[in-house]
Scaffold this active site. Sequence first.
Site, mmCIF file in Angstrom:
data_model
loop_
_atom_site.group_PDB
_atom_site.id
_atom_site.type_symbol
_atom_site.label_atom_id
_atom_site.label_comp_id
_atom_site.label_asym_id
_atom_site.label_seq_id
_atom_site.Cartn_x
_atom_site.Cartn_y
_atom_site.Cartn_z
ATOM 1 N N CYS A 279 50.093 32.431 40.133
ATOM 2 C CA CYS A 279 50.126 33.629 39.494
ATOM 3 C C CYS A 279 51.148 34.710 39.620
ATOM 4 C CB CYS A 279 48.778 34.364 39.829
ATOM 5 S SG CYS A 279 47.279 33.251 39.721
ATOM 6 N N ASP A 280 51.549 34.837 41.106
ATOM 7 C CA ASP A 280 52.129 36.139 41.367
ATOM 8 C C ASP A 280 53.688 35.634 42.017
ATOM 9 O OD1 ASP A 280 50.067 37.429 40.761
ATOM 10 O OD2 ASP A 280 49.313 37.924 42.667
ATOM 11 N N CYS B 129 47.854 34.246 45.416
ATOM 12 C CA CYS B 129 47.900 33.004 44.257
ATOM 13 C C CYS B 129 49.344 32.643 43.826
ATOM 14 C CB CYS B 129 47.042 33.194 42.933
ATOM 15 S SG CYS B 129 47.499 31.934 41.818
HETATM 16 P P1 FAD Z 1 35.157 34.591 39.274
HETATM 17 O O1 FAD Z 1 36.207 35.223 38.643
HETATM 18 O O2 FAD Z 1 35.216 34.258 40.742
HETATM 19 O O3 FAD Z 1 33.661 35.014 38.954
HETATM 20 C C1 FAD Z 1 32.714 34.979 39.416
HETATM 21 C C2 FAD Z 1 31.638 35.754 38.842
HETATM 22 O O4 FAD Z 1 30.294 35.387 39.314
HETATM 23 C C3 FAD Z 1 31.627 37.170 39.064
HETATM 24 O O5 FAD Z 1 30.826 37.981 38.051
HETATM 25 C C4 FAD Z 1 30.726 37.334 40.093
HETATM 26 O O6 FAD Z 1 30.078 38.512 40.524
HETATM 27 C C5 FAD Z 1 29.530 36.379 40.249
HETATM 28 N N1 FAD Z 1 28.854 35.893 41.150
HETATM 29 C C6 FAD Z 1 29.242 35.478 42.293
HETATM 30 N N2 FAD Z 1 28.190 35.067 43.042
HETATM 31 C C7 FAD Z 1 26.960 35.442 42.458
HETATM 32 C C8 FAD Z 1 25.592 35.425 42.551
HETATM 33 N N3 FAD Z 1 25.206 34.712 43.690
HETATM 34 N N4 FAD Z 1 24.735 36.073 41.628
HETATM 35 C C9 FAD Z 1 25.396 36.440 40.571
HETATM 36 N N5 FAD Z 1 26.523 36.561 40.231
HETATM 37 C C10 FAD Z 1 27.398 35.970 41.111
HETATM 38 N N6 FAD Z 1 44.540 33.194 37.783
HETATM 39 C C11 FAD Z 1 45.346 33.222 36.827
HETATM 40 O O7 FAD Z 1 45.365 32.523 36.005
HETATM 41 N N7 FAD Z 1 46.434 34.249 36.701
HETATM 42 C C12 FAD Z 1 46.572 35.285 37.684
HETATM 43 O O8 FAD Z 1 47.699 35.969 37.315
HETATM 44 C C13 FAD Z 1 45.612 35.196 38.602
HETATM 45 N N8 FAD Z 1 45.803 36.208 39.484
HETATM 46 C C14 FAD Z 1 44.928 36.249 40.506
HETATM 47 C C15 FAD Z 1 44.754 37.341 41.352
HETATM 48 C C16 FAD Z 1 44.047 37.697 42.594
HETATM 49 C C17 FAD Z 1 44.067 38.757 43.304
HETATM 50 C C18 FAD Z 1 42.932 36.882 42.427
HETATM 51 C C19 FAD Z 1 41.750 37.012 43.652
HETATM 52 C C20 FAD Z 1 42.994 35.654 41.679
HETATM 53 C C21 FAD Z 1 43.763 35.449 40.703
HETATM 54 N N9 FAD Z 1 43.785 34.486 39.813
HETATM 55 C C22 FAD Z 1 44.757 34.458 38.646
HETATM 56 C C23 FAD Z 1 42.507 33.329 39.733
HETATM 57 C C24 FAD Z 1 41.420 33.715 38.799
HETATM 58 O O9 FAD Z 1 41.194 35.184 38.983
HETATM 59 C C25 FAD Z 1 40.303 32.773 39.004
HETATM 60 O O10 FAD Z 1 40.774 31.598 38.834
HETATM 61 C C26 FAD Z 1 39.335 32.973 37.910
HETATM 62 O O11 FAD Z 1 38.777 34.335 37.949
HETATM 63 C C27 FAD Z 1 38.232 32.235 38.322
HETATM 64 O O12 FAD Z 1 37.082 32.304 37.419
HETATM 65 P P2 FAD Z 1 35.603 32.119 37.520
HETATM 66 O O13 FAD Z 1 34.872 32.561 36.405
HETATM 67 O O14 FAD Z 1 35.354 30.879 37.682
HETATM 68 O O15 FAD Z 1 35.067 33.122 38.811
#
Ligand code: FAD
Length: 305
Positions: free
Chosen positions: A133-134, A130
């Site tokens: 982010c980084d 990202c």
């Molecule tokens: P996710 O965080 O993807 O959470 C999804 C959830 O759904 C999890 O609990 C998962 O286990 C669950 N799930 C998935 N499928 C199923 C299923 N079939 N049944 C039940 N549960 C399920 N963003 C920033 O703003 N700043 C940063 O510094 C940053 N750094 C990042 C670094 C990395 C390495 C990565 C990978 C991402 C980073 N991001 C950052 C992006 C940020 O993490 C995401 O935008 C954010 O986490 C999205 O949130 P979400 O809740 O939509 O999904």
Amino acid sequence: PYDVLIVGGGPAGAAAAIYAARKGIRTGLVAERFGGQVMDTVGIENFISVPYTEGPKLVANLEAHVQEYGVDIIRDQKAQALRRAQGIEVELASGATLTSRSVILATGARWRELNVPGEQEYKGRGVAYCPHCDGPFFKGKKVAVIGGGNSGIEAAIDLAGIVEQVTVLEFGESLRADAVLQKKAQSLANVEIITQAQTTAVVGDGNKVTGLTYLDRRDQSEHTLELAGIFVQIGLVPNTDWLQDSQVNLSKFGEIEVDSRGATSMAGVFAAGDVTNIPYKQIVISMGSGASAALGAFDYLIREA
Ligand code: FAD
């Protein structure tokens, strides 16, 4: 049955759970892994009002906040189907079925990985996904962007303003990004583009990334680049495989289509965060959309017979 059942325990799901539970309605949250992508993140510098935190610490805070409201958290359970029956049913891989009057889908997304040696080992230690982010962690250093599509070229243009040098590695014969982005990238003195380059390994010193190796597909020659960071930009895949047979409309990229209140095409089903077609995948944006979806679901429930 629940009034609101949230599927997913990342920032979007956690925010939705808190907003729903604060309305005094029965709220459940089922997640394969509480914390989601944030669990895989090391430094976070753009979570507004918190200048620096780390993924696991932010997840611990999210969980403590959700638990203040007596949300029923069902852990380590994967949802595998969504259907309308008596209410809305979420079927789990374990065979159990949860029923709710409304559902918020917050299953997030995953970055497509290179699958080369060193990538897993140096994730968060030079291997990044990202640029928003980084990027600033690599100020004044040399980085590579893998992937010459729109996200790769946008990343290269973005990073060029922060880092010393950006090398874009594209597997194919030409870049796939929009012409206007390609033109912009080519005009920048510190952006170099290498096509027909197949990344073969991430190289490090045991602690952090020091470079990468790639194969020039024209003549099969091996090359090494010295780098501090590698941004992998070969696609973000929404976790919607389990919704293929549901009534929820997905975009051509597999993202859940939502309106400004987070409503999907299926009545009573809302969605938030990286799994949706809302642009820009970030923690604060996911949390905001989780709050919207919970308020959308509440509006739906008070109008329902
Ligand atoms: P996710 O965080 O993807 O959470 C999804 C959830 O759904 C999890 O609990 C998962 O286990 C669950 N799930 C998935 N499928 C199923 C299923 N079939 N049944 C039940 N549960 C399920 N963003 C920033 O703003 N700043 C940063 O510094 C940053 N750094 C990042 C670094 C990395 C390495 C990565 C990978 C991402 C980073 N991001 C950052 C992006 C940020 O993490 C995401 O935008 C954010 O986490 C999205 O949130 P979400 O809740 O939509 O999904």
